[in-house]
Design a protein around this motif. Structure first.
Motif, mmCIF file in Angstrom:
data_model
loop_
_atom_site.group_PDB
_atom_site.id
_atom_site.type_symbol
_atom_site.label_atom_id
_atom_site.label_comp_id
_atom_site.label_asym_id
_atom_site.label_seq_id
_atom_site.Cartn_x
_atom_site.Cartn_y
_atom_site.Cartn_z
ATOM 1 N N ALA A 49 -0.840 -12.733 31.177
ATOM 2 C CA ALA A 49 -2.299 -12.619 31.231
ATOM 3 C C ALA A 49 -2.865 -13.498 32.339
ATOM 4 N N SER A 50 -2.318 -14.692 32.478
ATOM 5 C CA SER A 50 -2.807 -15.585 33.533
ATOM 6 C C SER A 50 -2.465 -15.050 34.920
ATOM 7 N N GLU A 51 -1.455 -14.182 34.986
ATOM 8 C CA GLU A 51 -1.089 -13.545 36.254
ATOM 9 C C GLU A 51 -1.884 -12.261 36.491
ATOM 10 N N GLY A 52 -2.770 -11.909 35.547
ATOM 11 C CA GLY A 52 -3.669 -10.788 35.760
ATOM 12 C C GLY A 52 -3.313 -9.489 35.064
ATOM 13 N N SER A 53 -2.371 -9.496 34.146
ATOM 14 C CA SER A 53 -1.996 -8.277 33.442
ATOM 15 C C SER A 53 -3.068 -7.903 32.416
ATOM 16 N N ALA A 54 -3.724 -6.763 32.636
ATOM 17 C CA ALA A 54 -4.753 -6.293 31.703
ATOM 18 C C ALA A 54 -4.157 -6.019 30.329
ATOM 19 N N ASP A 55 -2.950 -5.486 30.300
ATOM 20 C CA ASP A 55 -2.284 -5.202 29.028
ATOM 21 C C ASP A 55 -2.053 -6.487 28.244
ATOM 22 N N ALA A 56 -1.548 -7.514 28.909
ATOM 23 C CA ALA A 56 -1.303 -8.800 28.246
ATOM 24 C C ALA A 56 -2.616 -9.435 27.808
ATOM 25 N N GLN A 57 -3.661 -9.310 28.619
ATOM 26 C CA GLN A 57 -4.960 -9.858 28.253
ATOM 27 C C GLN A 57 -5.488 -9.185 26.991
ATOM 28 N N TYR A 58 -5.343 -7.863 26.922
ATOM 29 C CA TYR A 58 -5.791 -7.134 25.727
ATOM 30 C C TYR A 58 -4.993 -7.575 24.497
ATOM 31 N N LYS A 59 -3.685 -7.671 24.632
ATOM 32 C CA LYS A 59 -2.842 -8.055 23.499
ATOM 33 C C LYS A 59 -3.125 -9.481 23.042
ATOM 34 N N LEU A 60 -3.426 -10.380 23.980
ATOM 35 C CA LEU A 60 -3.820 -11.737 23.583
ATOM 36 C C LEU A 60 -5.121 -11.692 22.790
ATOM 37 N N GLY A 61 -6.042 -10.864 23.238
ATOM 38 C CA GLY A 61 -7.286 -10.695 22.502
ATOM 39 C C GLY A 61 -7.027 -10.254 21.074
ATOM 40 N N LEU A 62 -6.111 -9.306 20.915
ATOM 41 C CA LEU A 62 -5.746 -8.854 19.564
ATOM 42 C C LEU A 62 -5.160 -9.980 18.732
ATOM 43 N N MET A 63 -4.258 -10.739 19.334
ATOM 44 C CA MET A 63 -3.604 -11.814 18.594
ATOM 45 C C MET A 63 -4.619 -12.854 18.124
ATOM 46 N N TYR A 64 -5.545 -13.230 19.008
ATOM 47 C CA TYR A 64 -6.564 -14.207 18.617
ATOM 48 C C TYR A 64 -7.543 -13.613 17.606
ATOM 49 N N ASN A 65 -7.813 -12.338 17.708
ATOM 50 C CA ASN A 65 -8.746 -11.673 16.799
ATOM 51 C C ASN A 65 -8.151 -11.486 15.408
ATOM 52 N N GLN A 66 -6.859 -11.185 15.351
ATOM 53 C CA GLN A 66 -6.229 -10.819 14.086
ATOM 54 C C GLN A 66 -5.334 -11.907 13.497
#
Length: 97
Positions: A49-66
Motif C-alpha cells: 500500500a505504501s508503494e501505491g498498490s490500490a488493491d493493497a490499500q483497499y484490503k488494508l481499509g477492509l482489515m481496519y474496518n472489520q
C-alpha cells in the motif's frame, strides 16, 4: 524498425512491463489474503500500500474496518479506502470513499 514504429511501440512496452511488475507485487498479498492469515498479511499489505498498490490499500481499509488482523480503526479504514478510490478502485469507490 522505423522511427515511427519505435515511437509507438516503446511506450506500450514500458506500460506492459509496469503492469507485469504490479501484477507480481499484488500476487504476494493475494495468496496470503486468500488464506486469511491476517497476522502475516498486515505487514505485506502495508508495504504494498505504501508503494501505491490500490488493491493493497483497499484490503488494508477492509482489515481496519472489520477488525481483521488489527484493531478496528475507522479513521485508518477511511484513509486507506480514500487512497484506493483516488486510484479509481471500484470497490473503494462503492464503499463510499
Amino acid at each position: 524498425m522505423s522511427i515511427k514504429q519505435w515511437i509507438v511501440l516503446t511506450p506500450l512496452c514500458i506500460a506492459a512491463a509496469a503492469c507485469q511488475a504490479t501484477s507480481t507485487q499484488n500476487s504476494n498479498s493475494a495468496a496470503v489474503f486468500n488464506e486469511q492469515d491476517y497476522s502475516q498479511l498486515l505487514p505485506v499489505l502495508q508495504q504494498e500500500a505504501s508503494e501505491g498498490s490500490a488493491d493493497a490499500q483497499y484490503k488494508l481499509g477492509l482489515m481496519y474496518n472489520q477488525d481483521q488482523g488489527t484493531k478496528q480503526d475507522d479513521a485508518k479504514a477511511i484513509e486507506w479506502f480514500k487512497k484506493s478510490a483516488a486510484q479509481n478502485d471500484a470497490r473503494a469507490i462503492r464503499a463510499g470513499a
